[in-house]
Each structure stands twice: as C-alpha cells, then as structure tokens.
Design a protein around this motif. Sequence first.
Motif, PDB file in Angstrom:
ATOM      1  N   LEU A   1       0.837  -1.195   0.000  1.00  0.00           N
ATOM      2  CA  LEU A   1       0.000   0.000   0.000  1.00  0.00           C
ATOM      3  C   LEU A   1       0.877   1.253   0.000  1.00  0.00           C
ATOM      4  O   LEU A   1       0.610   2.220  -0.732  1.00  0.00           O
ATOM      5  CB  LEU A   1      -0.923  -0.013   1.218  1.00  0.00           C
ATOM      6  N   PHE A   2       1.917   1.250   0.808  1.00  0.00           N
ATOM      7  CA  PHE A   2       2.865   2.373   0.852  1.00  0.00           C
ATOM      8  C   PHE A   2       3.443   2.635  -0.537  1.00  0.00           C
ATOM      9  O   PHE A   2       3.465   3.772  -1.027  1.00  0.00           O
ATOM     10  CB  PHE A   2       3.977   2.036   1.858  1.00  0.00           C
TER      11      PHE A   2
ATOM     12  N   ASP B   1       2.259   1.661  -3.454  1.00  0.00           N
ATOM     13  CA  ASP B   1       1.220   2.056  -4.410  1.00  0.00           C
ATOM     14  C   ASP B   1       0.829   3.526  -4.228  1.00  0.00           C
ATOM     15  O   ASP B   1       0.576   4.244  -5.206  1.00  0.00           O
ATOM     16  CB  ASP B   1      -0.007   1.161  -4.267  1.00  0.00           C
ATOM     17  N   LEU B   2       0.753   3.975  -2.982  1.00  0.00           N
ATOM     18  CA  LEU B   2       0.446   5.385  -2.728  1.00  0.00           C
ATOM     19  C   LEU B   2       1.534   6.289  -3.304  1.00  0.00           C
ATOM     20  O   LEU B   2       1.249   7.322  -3.918  1.00  0.00           O
ATOM     21  CB  LEU B   2       0.298   5.625  -1.223  1.00  0.00           C
TER      22      LEU B   2
ATOM     23  N   LEU C   1       1.563  10.356  -4.177  1.00  0.00           N
ATOM     24  CA  LEU C   1       1.332  10.789  -2.802  1.00  0.00           C
ATOM     25  C   LEU C   1       2.579  10.543  -1.953  1.00  0.00           C
ATOM     26  O   LEU C   1       3.575   9.997  -2.439  1.00  0.00           O
ATOM     27  CB  LEU C   1       0.109  10.070  -2.232  1.00  0.00           C
ATOM     28  N   HIS C   2       2.523  10.949  -0.688  1.00  0.00           N
ATOM     29  CA  HIS C   2       3.709  10.904   0.179  1.00  0.00           C
ATOM     30  C   HIS C   2       3.391  10.162   1.481  1.00  0.00           C
ATOM     31  O   HIS C   2       3.329  10.779   2.558  1.00  0.00           O
ATOM     32  CB  HIS C   2       4.199  12.316   0.487  1.00  0.00           C
ATOM     33  N   PRO C   3       3.193   8.854   1.415  1.00  0.00           N
ATOM     34  CA  PRO C   3       2.954   8.102   2.648  1.00  0.00           C
ATOM     35  C   PRO C   3       4.194   8.143   3.541  1.00  0.00           C
ATOM     36  O   PRO C   3       5.315   8.350   3.072  1.00  0.00           O
ATOM     37  CB  PRO C   3       2.671   6.682   2.142  1.00  0.00           C
TER      38      PRO C   3
ATOM     39  N   LEU D   1      -0.723   9.414   6.102  1.00  0.00           N
ATOM     40  CA  LEU D   1      -0.748  10.227   4.888  1.00  0.00           C
ATOM     41  C   LEU D   1      -1.287  11.609   5.251  1.00  0.00           C
ATOM     42  O   LEU D   1      -2.394  11.728   5.781  1.00  0.00           O
ATOM     43  CB  LEU D   1      -1.656   9.571   3.845  1.00  0.00           C
TER      44      LEU D   1
ATOM     45  N   ASP E   1      -0.928  14.358   2.879  1.00  0.00           N
ATOM     46  CA  ASP E   1      -0.845  15.183   1.671  1.00  0.00           C
ATOM     47  C   ASP E   1      -1.922  16.259   1.623  1.00  0.00           C
ATOM     48  O   ASP E   1      -1.712  17.318   1.021  1.00  0.00           O
ATOM     49  CB  ASP E   1      -0.958  14.296   0.431  1.00  0.00           C
TER      50      ASP E   1
ATOM     51  N   VAL F   1      -9.258   9.888  -0.757  1.00  0.00           N
ATOM     52  CA  VAL F   1      -8.728   8.543  -0.513  1.00  0.00           C
ATOM     53  C   VAL F   1      -9.464   7.524  -1.380  1.00  0.00           C
ATOM     54  O   VAL F   1      -8.853   6.674  -2.034  1.00  0.00           O
ATOM     55  CB  VAL F   1      -8.858   8.180   0.975  1.00  0.00           C
TER      56      VAL F   1
ATOM     57  N   HIS G   1      -8.563   6.821  -5.089  1.00  0.00           N
ATOM     58  CA  HIS G   1      -7.305   6.133  -5.369  1.00  0.00           C
ATOM     59  C   HIS G   1      -7.374   4.635  -5.098  1.00  0.00           C
ATOM     60  O   HIS G   1      -6.447   3.912  -5.476  1.00  0.00           O
ATOM     61  CB  HIS G   1      -6.175   6.735  -4.527  1.00  0.00           C
TER      62      HIS G   1
ATOM     63  N   LEU H   1      -4.870   0.814  -5.749  1.00  0.00           N
ATOM     64  CA  LEU H   1      -4.112   0.357  -4.586  1.00  0.00           C
ATOM     65  C   LEU H   1      -4.364  -1.112  -4.276  1.00  0.00           C
ATOM     66  O   LEU H   1      -4.190  -1.557  -3.142  1.00  0.00           O
ATOM     67  CB  LEU H   1      -4.475   1.209  -3.363  1.00  0.00           C
TER      68      LEU H   1
END
Length: 515
Positions: free
Chosen positions: A161-162, A164-165, A170-172, A325, A327, A419, A422, A426
């Motif tokens: 998941l990290f 894929d984000l 995005l910036h997990p 997250l 962002d 969320v 997306h 994911l």
Amino acid sequence: MADDYDVIIVGSGAGGGTLAHRLAPSGRRVLILERGDWLPREPQNWDAAEVFVKNRYVSKDTWYDKDGKAFQPQIHYFVGGATKFYGAALYRLREQDFGELRHHGGISPAWPISYDDMAPYYAQAEELYQVHGIRGEDPSDPPGGPYPYPPVSHEPRIQKLFDDLARVGLHPFHSPNGIMLDESNPAFSACIRTATCDGFACLLHAKSDADVIAVRPALAHDNVTLVRNAEVRRLETDPSGGSIASVVADVDGAEQRFSGSIVVVSAGAVNSAKLLLSSASDTHPNGLANGSDQVGRNYVFHNSRAFLAISLEKNETRFQKTLGLNDWYLGDDDFEYPMGNVQMVGKSSAPMYRGEKPIAKLSPMFALNEMAEHAVDFWLSAEDLPDPGNRVTVGRSGEVTLSYTPNNREPLDQLYHRVKKHLSHLGMHPDHLIPRDIYMKNDIPVAGCAHQAGTVRFGDDPATSVLDTDCKAHELDNLYVVDTSFFPSIGAVNPALTAMANALRVGDHLLARLG
C-alpha cells in the motif's frame, strides 16, 4: 497516609502521569489520585470479543447528549488513563496548527504559545515515550530533530500500500509509534502485532502508555504516592476563594480529604470540566475558575471516520498502524481549506464488526470472516472547530450532559473522497466489480470520545479563557490543568503527544515555582 503534599495530581493519563514522572526526581511530595485501578493483565486484554463486544474495560458511566438521550461513553478508568487503550500514534501538531487557520466551516483559533515554545518538549516526550519514526518523510512534518528510534517496518500488505500510494504521486510515511521494543528483539514478533493496536491494552507492557512509561517509574521514588480507586468529587477553596485548600475524594467508597500546595487536574476534558463545575461555592457560584463562563465550553473531539476497503489479496497484517498520509492536511489545489490526516486503524476482525455495528451494509460476496481477512482499515481525522455551544454541563444530581453539534464536516467528506478515488489503484476491489459500494464507512458518534479536548482552554485573556499560558487557572493561585482540556483547538492529528509534551512544560514551571 500523610494528607499534605507539595503537588496533588488528579488523574494518571497522558497529562497527569507524565507530569508525575517529571516531578518525581525533585524530592517534592507528590500524590496521584486515580479513579481506577491497575488494569488486570489477563488473556482478555487481547480478546476482540471481550474488548469490542462485551466492553469489558469500558467505564459503566452514563452520560447524556443534547437531547437528553443516555449513552455509555467509550472511556476507561485505569492507571494510565486513556493511554492504556490508545493506538500509541504519537504525532506532533503541525506548525500551522498553533496559528489561526481558516477552515471551510470557520476559524481555528491561534494558541497563546507557538510551535517553537513546544518543540523542545515534543522532543523530550518522544524520547520518554520511545517514539519510532522518520522525521521529514511526511511533507507536513514540523521542524525537529530525528526520532529517537527507527520506524516500525510495514508488514507486506501495508508495504505494498505504501509503494502504491507513492506510485500515484502521494507521500505516505511511517506513522510515529510509541513502543518499547525494537525489531532486533526476539520478543518483537510476538508483541508488536498487538502491542499498539487501537482499542487493546498490551498484555506484555510493551506499549508506551502513561502507566508503564511514567507512573510506575515515578513510584520508584519514595516521595511519590499513588492512591487508586479514588474518585475526586470536588475541590474546596480557602475562605478567600483564591486557592484550593482541600481535594475531596471517594476512596474505595469512603470520603477522604487531601491538601497540597498545588493541585493539578488531569481527568480528561469532560471529567475535568465536570470537577470544576461540581466545585461551585459561594465564592465561585458558577464553578471553579469559571468567571469567564468558559469551563465546559468549546468541546472538540475530531471529525473522524473509519472505513475499510476490501483488498484483492488477503491482508494478513497483524499490526496495521504503521502508515500515515498528510498530503491533504492543509488543503490542495481543488479545496483551499485544511482537510486532515489519514492513518490506518488497528487491523479489524469479525468480532469487532459484530460488537460495534460498524457495517450497516455487507456485500453478499463476503461473509464476516472473509471480509475481515481482506479488509484494509483506514481512519480519517479532520478538525472540528471550537464552539461555545458544544459543551459539558452538570446536573443537580451530578449527571453529565455532553451537548455537541457537528461542524466543519465538509473537509472530512473531501478527505474521504480523495482517498476513495485512489483505492482502485491500490489493489482494492473497484466499484464496478461489486454489486454495491464496498468502501463502507462509519462515522464516529459522540460516545467515541477518545480525542476529547478543549473544555478548559488556556489563553492570555481571562475573559475568554480559563487558564493562563502556564496552564494555571486565572482565578486561583494553585490550580492547574494538564490534560487536553487546555487545547484552544485540536488540529487533525492524535492529541496524546501534545498532552505529554505540555505536561513536561508545565512540570518545569512547577519545579521552578516550588524552588
């Protein structure tokens, strides 16, 4: 037992327990009065049915909402307070949270101190509570040095998941977690997967809660005393009304009085307000420290939403709360107002679904057990705004009414939709493959008061606040409050670390005052 102390602390949670730890080495005589007892260390600590269905550890209190409807608040009375069952996600407020912020629903007021004032105490609290993380990985991170411990690694499904984000731009980041083990320790694999899960206590005492981290080490000092099963009923002043003379408590059913040079209240935002309001007298007819009529007002507890997505592959994660997250914390190009924080909830299981009515509509494709096996659980927090009408009041018989009308809800919806859009990228089931929306959600009711704050806020102006910037009551010389009651606003991240840091800050003030 002696009945005269230098400092009496009412409550042993994030604020009170941490303050006791700061004061303990001074040699000053400190008394902690805790309404609850030690939490039993028993297999049921980790039993989802016992914790979530039977509410084994939840208080039997009854409160009332604004319409007079009774409810059972999700609060816990044990040594360590709410931290015994928190998720140990220990975030700093963002630097911007200390200033005035314009929200979709109104204004979040500025604090009377700055982030720079709190920063050194945040660092001390992170050291004390053994916070694991990576500073700067989160683009909204406020300034600060590195975390004292490396981050807790993601399990495979959360690592995916990290990744894929990050792949969708995005910036997990690794969530800042308080835990007293590292991954080189052989006990880690047996412990971490339950030690910091939301809603559970840690049977192994490896979660960084106020009981294990602060209170027990404080009690190693002979000058610190803990009285358990002590429900403080009222505070009595001297004849002038200018200082607290006695703390009156029911201890195992018998009334006892305690006196101290300084009294610090840290019973939680609702119960601290209740105590001050219940201590009305001829010199304080509206309740202690309440000449401004602000005690009990401006209750906040986050606009929060829990929801789960169904992963295409099984999610065998045991400890899911390693990813965050931010962002959209302060908004984006399409929504100029702050939205809030995204983090993972402790991994769900079928008994939790049965216990708390979290899912009103279940897809016919999934039985409860199968749904739990594939669930990826998210928690969203947006800021609700202080409103004088959102308040705690106390009836003639001592009953608590928590009047609350939600506000500033649009940012939570905006965050949820960002969320959700997306999720199909994911590794989750996309909508078109399922006969109905599988991305189910459950708004947190007023009974879910884990993040309660704001009822005894601090400020420079006695007309609009209860406490000064040292968290001392404007109207009394020796009364302080160090739980999250003092917050003028709550931001959108978990408030525990801020309560801990502030307790250290106030502790230094008290040590200077006591000489």
